[in-house]
Design an enzyme around this catalytic site. Structure first.
Site, PDB file in Angstrom:
ATOM      1  N   THR A  56       0.800  -1.227   0.000  1.00  0.00           N
ATOM      2  CA  THR A  56       0.000   0.000   0.000  1.00  0.00           C
ATOM      3  C   THR A  56       0.834   1.279   0.000  1.00  0.00           C
ATOM      4  O   THR A  56       0.272   2.375  -0.023  1.00  0.00           O
ATOM      5  CB  THR A  56      -0.930   0.024   1.223  1.00  0.00           C
ATOM      6  OG1 THR A  56      -0.137  -0.044   2.423  1.00  0.00           O
ATOM      7  CG2 THR A  56      -1.899  -1.137   1.179  1.00  0.00           C
ATOM      8  N   GLY A  57       2.131   1.156   0.033  1.00  0.00           N
ATOM      9  CA  GLY A  57       2.971   2.341  -0.012  1.00  0.00           C
ATOM     10  C   GLY A  57       2.839   3.089  -1.337  1.00  0.00           C
ATOM     11  O   GLY A  57       2.423   2.522  -2.351  1.00  0.00           O
ATOM     12  N   GLN A  59       5.097   4.349  -3.502  1.00  0.00           N
ATOM     13  CA  GLN A  59       5.917   3.850  -4.608  1.00  0.00           C
ATOM     14  C   GLN A  59       5.458   2.478  -5.067  1.00  0.00           C
ATOM     15  O   GLN A  59       5.413   2.192  -6.272  1.00  0.00           O
ATOM     16  CB  GLN A  59       7.386   3.818  -4.191  1.00  0.00           C
ATOM     17  CG  GLN A  59       8.024   5.187  -4.049  1.00  0.00           C
ATOM     18  CD  GLN A  59       9.501   5.109  -3.755  1.00  0.00           C
ATOM     19  OE1 GLN A  59      10.017   4.073  -3.334  1.00  0.00           O
ATOM     20  NE2 GLN A  59      10.210   6.205  -3.974  1.00  0.00           N
ATOM     21  N   GLU A 136      17.623   0.453  -1.523  1.00  0.00           N
ATOM     22  CA  GLU A 136      18.989   0.822  -1.183  1.00  0.00           C
ATOM     23  C   GLU A 136      19.133   0.855   0.338  1.00  0.00           C
ATOM     24  O   GLU A 136      18.165   0.759   1.071  1.00  0.00           O
ATOM     25  CB  GLU A 136      19.317   2.216  -1.719  1.00  0.00           C
ATOM     26  CG  GLU A 136      19.436   2.316  -3.221  1.00  0.00           C
ATOM     27  CD  GLU A 136      19.882   3.714  -3.617  1.00  0.00           C
ATOM     28  OE1 GLU A 136      21.052   3.873  -3.994  1.00  0.00           O
ATOM     29  OE2 GLU A 136      19.046   4.632  -3.546  1.00  0.00           O
ATOM     30  N   TYR A 199      19.585   0.425 -18.340  1.00  0.00           N
ATOM     31  CA  TYR A 199      18.520   1.096 -19.080  1.00  0.00           C
ATOM     32  C   TYR A 199      19.013   1.526 -20.457  1.00  0.00           C
ATOM     33  O   TYR A 199      18.299   1.421 -21.460  1.00  0.00           O
ATOM     34  CB  TYR A 199      18.021   2.330 -18.322  1.00  0.00           C
ATOM     35  CG  TYR A 199      17.583   2.084 -16.899  1.00  0.00           C
ATOM     36  CD1 TYR A 199      17.235   0.811 -16.445  1.00  0.00           C
ATOM     37  CD2 TYR A 199      17.511   3.134 -15.981  1.00  0.00           C
ATOM     38  CE1 TYR A 199      16.845   0.588 -15.142  1.00  0.00           C
ATOM     39  CE2 TYR A 199      17.110   2.922 -14.674  1.00  0.00           C
ATOM     40  CZ  TYR A 199      16.786   1.650 -14.253  1.00  0.00           C
ATOM     41  OH  TYR A 199      16.405   1.432 -12.954  1.00  0.00           O
ATOM     42  N   GLU A 249      31.201  -3.564 -12.946  1.00  0.00           N
ATOM     43  CA  GLU A 249      31.818  -2.330 -12.481  1.00  0.00           C
ATOM     44  C   GLU A 249      32.888  -2.665 -11.450  1.00  0.00           C
ATOM     45  O   GLU A 249      33.097  -3.829 -11.086  1.00  0.00           O
ATOM     46  CB  GLU A 249      30.772  -1.391 -11.874  1.00  0.00           C
ATOM     47  CG  GLU A 249      30.085  -1.937 -10.661  1.00  0.00           C
ATOM     48  CD  GLU A 249      28.932  -1.076 -10.163  1.00  0.00           C
ATOM     49  OE1 GLU A 249      28.649  -1.120  -8.950  1.00  0.00           O
ATOM     50  OE2 GLU A 249      28.300  -0.360 -10.968  1.00  0.00           O
ATOM     51  N   HIS A 292      27.508   3.275  -5.828  1.00  0.00           N
ATOM     52  CA  HIS A 292      26.921   2.026  -5.359  1.00  0.00           C
ATOM     53  C   HIS A 292      27.614   1.558  -4.084  1.00  0.00           C
ATOM     54  O   HIS A 292      28.822   1.733  -3.929  1.00  0.00           O
ATOM     55  CB  HIS A 292      27.064   0.930  -6.419  1.00  0.00           C
ATOM     56  CG  HIS A 292      26.177   1.133  -7.595  1.00  0.00           C
ATOM     57  ND1 HIS A 292      26.457   0.580  -8.831  1.00  0.00           N
ATOM     58  CD2 HIS A 292      25.022   1.817  -7.755  1.00  0.00           C
ATOM     59  CE1 HIS A 292      25.508   0.926  -9.680  1.00  0.00           C
ATOM     60  NE2 HIS A 292      24.631   1.669  -9.048  1.00  0.00           N
TER      61      HIS A 292
END
Length: 691
Positions: A56-57, A59, A136, A199, A249, A292
């Site tokens: 229900t948040g 986001q 995160e 992306y 990376e 990161h």
């Protein structure tokens, strides 16, 4: 210090060290654990019944609406102690109840970082086949506990944390927040650490007419639930995947593990699927965390450049920028005789059912180897005298002293492949062959050190060639370091020491503590009270306050960079240097940059007198390009800017954003192509008058 290790060295221990690691697990059974058996759970599609934790948040709600409209089969959600309905779907008070009533195949976890581990644990206990954690700032010691649980079971597979998630494009199933406009059903499997770089890869393969089959994010944290090798194994067996893209990376050895797997794959396969890759952070400054949480190299870990070379030697086609993936993969597929898009000409091939995995060979466990948002600072390195104070309170002797050949390096940190704490040892002047990594089992954290330290210490003494008959000094020292690591939630405690008169004396110490434990969960306040921002780079502190990450690069950098996303920011610096440019900084505005954060970033860049021109490189996934364009225009007007700015906007609302820039009447240079934009900004920097 990152060291260019040979792949063989990084991936293996001596035979005796392997025996020690096996004994350190304290398993009560010789039966192998079954986490590798959960790989089949990654093959999602229209058949996948998705549950939301934190349904229900705000986001989660917005994300679920998008995913449902796209075709994802969301069956309901969980909100503790609540039963009802949301978006026309049931809400249940626990994952256990949801398992009984909704029988989900996967759970998308949309709760804050401090509650993510608990949510994952609840899903594991309910044996949800696939768990995707996007948050995160999940405390690293919380994740050590989660991975110790995952190793003991064979039902649940984790993707993440700190990742965009997983999406079956041919099966119309998105679990995560990947930008849907970038996708088209097709033939390319993509696995990545960086969200924004992936992306770009999605968009590049879409523009090339190739599309994507299955896209899996490894994520940017130190401890990843699913790795490159895991994804490669799935792509190998996936009939919808004809080509593979890997995006790595700086930090860890996952790319080296992938290189070793790829070499074996090429050896045993007559017509292997073509593989392309990119490594971000080739020019990352040593010892810095590049956005990161996992983008840093621990003692004994290879550099990003070495990982690039290892993949290239394994037969992978390397690129310098993700927009090159589309045309490059198209050429590779044509050269190897793969037919055009035949594998996904109809979506029903994989959209409705799991296929192929009932005949798949059993995989072995991976080999053990060596707005503003919440502020994005990822760690806290305290000063050496502060580390000495902590050691002295544990009755460890300290004495600053010039390094000699009698000294040795001993660190307590995290092994990213075994997903556990580890001890790393090397000589005073380490070479490629001088690192020993001993993974420890988090579940038996006390027994390892206090009941079974003697075999480990014997191995360390033998490895270093120390003339010691008495193991007690080193054993006592490790027993004092270990509780600091555990109690204060360190991610790295690196020391340089010697043994004098049967006592370990520490001469240098670098201690790093997990910032997420403090910012997300409010733990370790006394450690983080040691931070003094007055001693830090002012631009970096200002950026942190507005939710961005800024790293000031050494030298006479003349190009200011402003990028959304850590991976893309690293790659932007790499690519500019490759072309002969001189970046002054790394600046990640965050994957959810706003017009306000863009203007604030311009203020920071304009305060650096070295900068002669600014390069804005934005890929709009979650970020909308028109919003970024407005931030750029506002900055020009509000700051009376005279520094020329080159803007590259791609992704969501790119045409609208580019039009706004073109019609602004300001001194802005707008480009679609990264190469053209980079060449322009380099030429402007060279043309700028010297002060």
């Amino acid at each position: 210090m990152a060291t260019n290790l040979s792949p063989a060295r990084v991936r293996s221990l001596t035979a005796s060290a392997r025996r020690l690691c096996r004994s350190a697990t304290f398993s009560t059974s010789s039966k192998k654990l079954g986490y590798a058996d959960t790989l089949r759970n990654l093959k999602i599609g229209a058949h996948t019944r998705v549950l939301y934790q934190g349904f229900t948040g705000r986001q989660a709600t917005a994300n679920a609406k998008e995913s449902i409209d796209w075709g994802t089969n969301i069956v309901g959600g969980v909100k503790p102690e609540v039963e009802g309905e949301h978006l026309g779907l049931p809400i249940l008070p626990s994952v256990r109840e949801a398992k009984k009533k909704l029988n989900p195949d996967a759970s998308a976890i949309y709760v804050p970082g401090d509650r993510t581990a608990k949510a994952i644990e609840e899903a594991i206990e309910s044996e949800i086949p696939l768990v995707v954690a996007v948050a995160e700032h999940v405390p690293v010691h919380d994740m050590l506990r989660i991975h110790s649980m995952l190793k003991t079971q064979s039902k649940t597979r984790l993707v993440g944390a700190n990742c965009p998630g997983i999406v079956s494009v041919v099966g119309k199933c998105r679990i995560g927040f990947q930008p849907l406009p970038c996708f088209s059903p097709g033939r390319i499997g993509i696995v990545n650490k960086s969200g924004t770089l992936s992306y770009e890869a999605f968009a590049s393969t879409t523009r090339a007419g190739l599309g994507q089959s299955l896209c899996i994010s490894m994520g940017g944290d130190v401890l990843a639930g699913t790795t490159f090798v895991d994804a490669l194994k799935v792509f190998e067996e996936d009939p919808d995947t004809d080509g593979i893209i890997l995006i790595g990376e700086v930090g860890g050895v996952a790319e080296l593990d992938a290189a070793e797997w790829i070499k074996d794959y090429h050896t045993r396969t007559s017509n292997p699927k073509p593989i392309m890759a990119l490594i971000g952070g080739l020019e990352a400054p040593q010892g810095r965390i590049m956005g990161h949480a996992g983008a840093w190299a621990a003692p004994g870990e290879p550099s990003a450049k070495f990982k690039y070379q290892a993949l290239e030697k394994a037969g992978v086609t390397m690129v310098s920028h993700p927009e090159k993936f589309g045309d490059g993969m198209k050429t590779l597929l044509a050269n190897r005789g793969f037919q055009s898009n035949a594998s996904t000409s109809t979506l029903s091939r994989s959209a409705g059912q799991q296929r192929g995995f009932h005949t798949m060979r059993r995989f072995k466990n991976p080999p053990m180897s060596q707005a503003p948002q919440t502020q994005q600072r990822r760690s806290l390195y305290i000063k050496q005298h502060q580390a000495f104070d902590i050691l002295q309170k544990r009755h460890v002797k300290t004495q600053e002293k010039t390094v000699s050949s009698e000294h040795f390096n001993l660190a307590v940190g995290i092994d990213r492949t075994s997903l556990s704490p580890c001890i790393t040892v090397s000589s005073a002047s380490p070479s490629e062959e001088s690192f020993l990594r001993i993974p420890l089992d988090y579940r038996d954290k006390h027994r390892i050190i206090f009941e079974n330290a003697t075999p480990m210490v014997s191995q360390i003494i033998s490895f270093l060639g120390l003339p010691l008959e008495d193991h007690e000094p080193l054993q006592k020292y490790i027993r004092k370091l270990w509780p600091i690591f555990m109690e204060k939630e360190a991610f790295l405690m690196s020391t340089r020491a010697s043994i004098t008169d049967n006592v370990v004396v520490v001469h240098e110490a670098r201690f790093g503590f997990d910032d997420a434990a403090f910012r997300s969960a409010g733990r370790q306040k006394e450690v983080h009270a040691l931070r003094d921002t007055r001693d830090e780079v002012p631009e970096e502190v200002k950026a942190e306050r507005q939710g961005a990450i800024y790293v000031k690069l050494d030298g006479e950098g003349s190009i200011g960079t402003l990028v959304n996303g850590a991976g893309l920011a690293m790659n932007t610096v790499d690519s500019l240097i490759l072309k002969g440019g001189h970046p002054a900084n790394f600046l990640d505005t965050g994957g959810k940059a706003t017009s306000d954060t863009i203007e604030g970033s311009f203020r920071i860049l304009c305060s650096d007198p070295r900068i002669k021109t600014i390069f804005v490189n934005i890929f709009g996934g979650l970020t909308k390009c028109d919003m970024i364009a407005q931030g750029i225009i506002n900055a020009f007007k509000n700051l009376n800017m005279t520094v020329p700015v080159v803007v590259r906007l791609r992704g969501t609302n790119e045409e609208k954003g580019q039009k706004m820039i073109a019609q602004s009447g300001l001194s802005l240079h707008s480009f679609d192509s990264f190469d053209e934009a980079a060449e322009k900004v380099i030429s402007l920097a060279k043309e700028a008058p010297k002060v």
